[in-house]
Design a protein around this motif. Sequence first.
Motif, PDB file in Angstrom:
ATOM      1  N   LEU A 138      17.772 -32.031  22.487  1.00  0.00           N
ATOM      2  CA  LEU A 138      16.352 -32.399  22.624  1.00  0.00           C
ATOM      3  C   LEU A 138      15.455 -31.377  21.936  1.00  0.00           C
ATOM      4  O   LEU A 138      14.499 -31.717  21.249  1.00  0.00           O
ATOM      5  CB  LEU A 138      15.965 -32.479  24.107  1.00  0.00           C
ATOM      6  CG  LEU A 138      16.407 -33.690  24.909  1.00  0.00           C
ATOM      7  CD1 LEU A 138      15.977 -33.532  26.359  1.00  0.00           C
ATOM      8  CD2 LEU A 138      15.815 -34.953  24.328  1.00  0.00           C
ATOM      9  N   PHE A 139      15.791 -30.106  22.148  1.00  0.00           N
ATOM     10  CA  PHE A 139      15.012 -29.011  21.576  1.00  0.00           C
ATOM     11  C   PHE A 139      14.981 -29.110  20.047  1.00  0.00           C
ATOM     12  O   PHE A 139      13.901 -29.063  19.427  1.00  0.00           O
ATOM     13  CB  PHE A 139      15.638 -27.681  22.030  1.00  0.00           C
ATOM     14  CG  PHE A 139      15.223 -26.465  21.248  1.00  0.00           C
ATOM     15  CD1 PHE A 139      13.889 -26.092  21.183  1.00  0.00           C
ATOM     16  CD2 PHE A 139      16.166 -25.692  20.598  1.00  0.00           C
ATOM     17  CE1 PHE A 139      13.511 -24.964  20.473  1.00  0.00           C
ATOM     18  CE2 PHE A 139      15.795 -24.566  19.893  1.00  0.00           C
ATOM     19  CZ  PHE A 139      14.465 -24.208  19.820  1.00  0.00           C
ATOM     20  N   TYR A 171      15.582 -31.737  18.290  1.00  0.00           N
ATOM     21  CA  TYR A 171      14.851 -32.940  17.929  1.00  0.00           C
ATOM     22  C   TYR A 171      13.355 -32.658  17.868  1.00  0.00           C
ATOM     23  O   TYR A 171      12.673 -33.028  16.919  1.00  0.00           O
ATOM     24  CB  TYR A 171      15.126 -34.060  18.944  1.00  0.00           C
ATOM     25  CG  TYR A 171      14.457 -35.348  18.569  1.00  0.00           C
ATOM     26  CD1 TYR A 171      15.119 -36.293  17.797  1.00  0.00           C
ATOM     27  CD2 TYR A 171      13.132 -35.605  18.930  1.00  0.00           C
ATOM     28  CE1 TYR A 171      14.500 -37.461  17.404  1.00  0.00           C
ATOM     29  CE2 TYR A 171      12.502 -36.771  18.548  1.00  0.00           C
ATOM     30  CZ  TYR A 171      13.185 -37.699  17.785  1.00  0.00           C
ATOM     31  OH  TYR A 171      12.564 -38.846  17.379  1.00  0.00           O
ATOM     32  N   GLU A 172      12.868 -31.947  18.886  1.00  0.00           N
ATOM     33  CA  GLU A 172      11.434 -31.656  18.934  1.00  0.00           C
ATOM     34  C   GLU A 172      10.985 -30.773  17.776  1.00  0.00           C
ATOM     35  O   GLU A 172       9.910 -30.965  17.229  1.00  0.00           O
ATOM     36  CB  GLU A 172      11.082 -30.956  20.263  1.00  0.00           C
ATOM     37  CG  GLU A 172      11.184 -31.838  21.484  1.00  0.00           C
ATOM     38  CD  GLU A 172      10.093 -32.896  21.538  1.00  0.00           C
ATOM     39  OE1 GLU A 172       9.004 -32.643  21.010  1.00  0.00           O
ATOM     40  OE2 GLU A 172      10.356 -33.975  22.103  1.00  0.00           O
ATOM     41  N   ILE A 173      11.803 -29.766  17.415  1.00  0.00           N
ATOM     42  CA  ILE A 173      11.308 -28.826  16.406  1.00  0.00           C
ATOM     43  C   ILE A 173      11.751 -29.150  14.977  1.00  0.00           C
ATOM     44  O   ILE A 173      11.128 -28.702  14.037  1.00  0.00           O
ATOM     45  CB  ILE A 173      11.670 -27.355  16.727  1.00  0.00           C
ATOM     46  CG1 ILE A 173      13.175 -27.139  16.668  1.00  0.00           C
ATOM     47  CG2 ILE A 173      11.126 -26.911  18.065  1.00  0.00           C
ATOM     48  CD1 ILE A 173      13.537 -25.674  16.541  1.00  0.00           C
TER      49      ILE A 173
END
Lengths: 279, 330
Positions: free
Chosen positions: A122-123, A125-127
């Motif tokens: 997720l991390f 994906y976000e950055i």
Amino acid sequence: MSLYAARKRSNRIAMGLCTVAAVFGIVWLVLILAVLVWEGVSGLSWRVFTEITPSMGSTTGGLLNAIVGSLMMVFFAVLIGTPLGLLAGTYMAEYGRYEKLTHVVRFINDILLSAPSIVIGLFIYEILVAPFGGFSGWAGSAALAVIVIPVVVRTTEDMLLLVPGQLREAAAALGLPRSVIIKQVAYKAALAGIVTGILLAVARISGETAPLLFTALSNNFFSTSMTQPIASLPVVIYNFTKTPDENMQQLAWTGALLITFAVLVMSIIARALSTRMKK
Amino acid sequence: MVDVAIKNAAHGRDEAENRLRVLERFRRGDKFFFHLTRSAAFLVLVLLFAIVASLTYGAWPALSHFGFDFLISQSWNANTEQFGALATIYGTLVTSLIAMLIAVPVGIGIAIFLTELCPAVLRRPIGIAVELLAGIPSIIYGIWGFFVFAPVLQQTLQPFLISLFAPVPVLNALFAGPPYGLGILTAGLILAIMVLPFIASVSRDVFETVPAVMKEAAYGLGCTTWEVVRNVVIPHTRAGLVGGVMLALGRALGETMAVTFVIGNARQISASILQPGTTISATIALEYAEASEGLYRSSLVALGLILFVISFIVLAVARLMLARLNKQEA
């Protein structure tokens, strides 16, 4: 006498239960490995290594693109993660051994070591995925690198701490500056241990599926472009297991066998190296 | 060393100047390497901070829209954009609880067997095998659970449990049919098998820190093996054991692949553990890539944030406990 008999009896019961537990646990694990080998070997053939993943309903196809994709992503993840982990571990063992920073970093690092890998997906994906427009091999590699770093930090620190202080003192007495002592003396003495850490990291990320699901995604075609979605063995296994297609399920088993075999071989080499280091 | 470096340096200058130059180069190199390693150490902290920050940023739309209701609402509907985390949190906690209930006693039993009972010849091979098994990727457990374990459970254990507990008041709700094969119980069992080698190897390591003289003293007083384990080994290693178990719990909570295949993926809270359910990680794995932008995706990130917070707390406690054991040892 009756107290003695009662003590003996409870001892026998407790120890019997422990033995049963050991047999029970080991039976399950042997069972899993046996099924894995049984199912995996029956699908093992050259086409697994020479053909790309099949589409639904096909009776041919292999895992070539997934194997290549996995190798590439693991390679770049180690290439990114190892130097960072190595340097951080070096600071903790060599410069900041008694600093507060080291204690904090060690604590946080130990938590990152066992943080849920899907959260790391997720991390990334976000950055990386959301701002830079799309799934890519680089995003997958970055997610795996985040998993590599804590493993390498931990082993580097542990192994450098095993290097005897006299070695450093002897080098310092020759007038070597500290950075040279670390690079020429400490690293060389701890080399086997540092390699162990890298091997353990590779073993750890080779089977990671969750962080790749929405970073590297997957690819049904042969691709070596790291800027495009790329196939990987774990994700292909995951996708193929969910299909009703028997050929695909067979490939999933074979892929699972390949990963397990690779992971076990790397762990065994790492183990052998670290026992040598500790002697 | 300085003299060697001077010899290799450029000729033609006088010695004092060369010496200064070399020393200056050493000083700069030292300083550079120190700052390089120190920033790498900081990077580890930055990494954690960045993970928390990016998840919070991603989860913010959902958290601010639903507020506290997100934690206590069960609804999960992409069409009406109503999202709540309760069912997934419930599934995560219950599957991990089942896994711990089984894996902790069995794992500690294996550790006791390995340290106290096992013939010396077998001790090393079994110990190594357990350690290697702890490193097997979780997707292997998932695929095995899906193809082999779940169908077997559906045929055997589940019908047995249903008929066994049917006449018992509370338990018949806990084990209410029909047997699907996939469900909360199956996921818990797979997790148990997965963390078992981990608990066994950590507990064994912890047991081995007990000084031999302490055990010998107890044996000398006439204690049985079980009494030594119960009164000497376990009290001495309590902090370490709890730490190891918490580490395993952290793994079970965040595990994705072993669970996704066998949990059945139904967003519901049912009294029966034979029914399908879902966990935080399984929900994210299955839905994230396809989720639409906006509240849906943000809600999934919020789930990830909740998972991270839960496992952070569990892992932090684990590390503190293990650190306490190390201090005790020193």
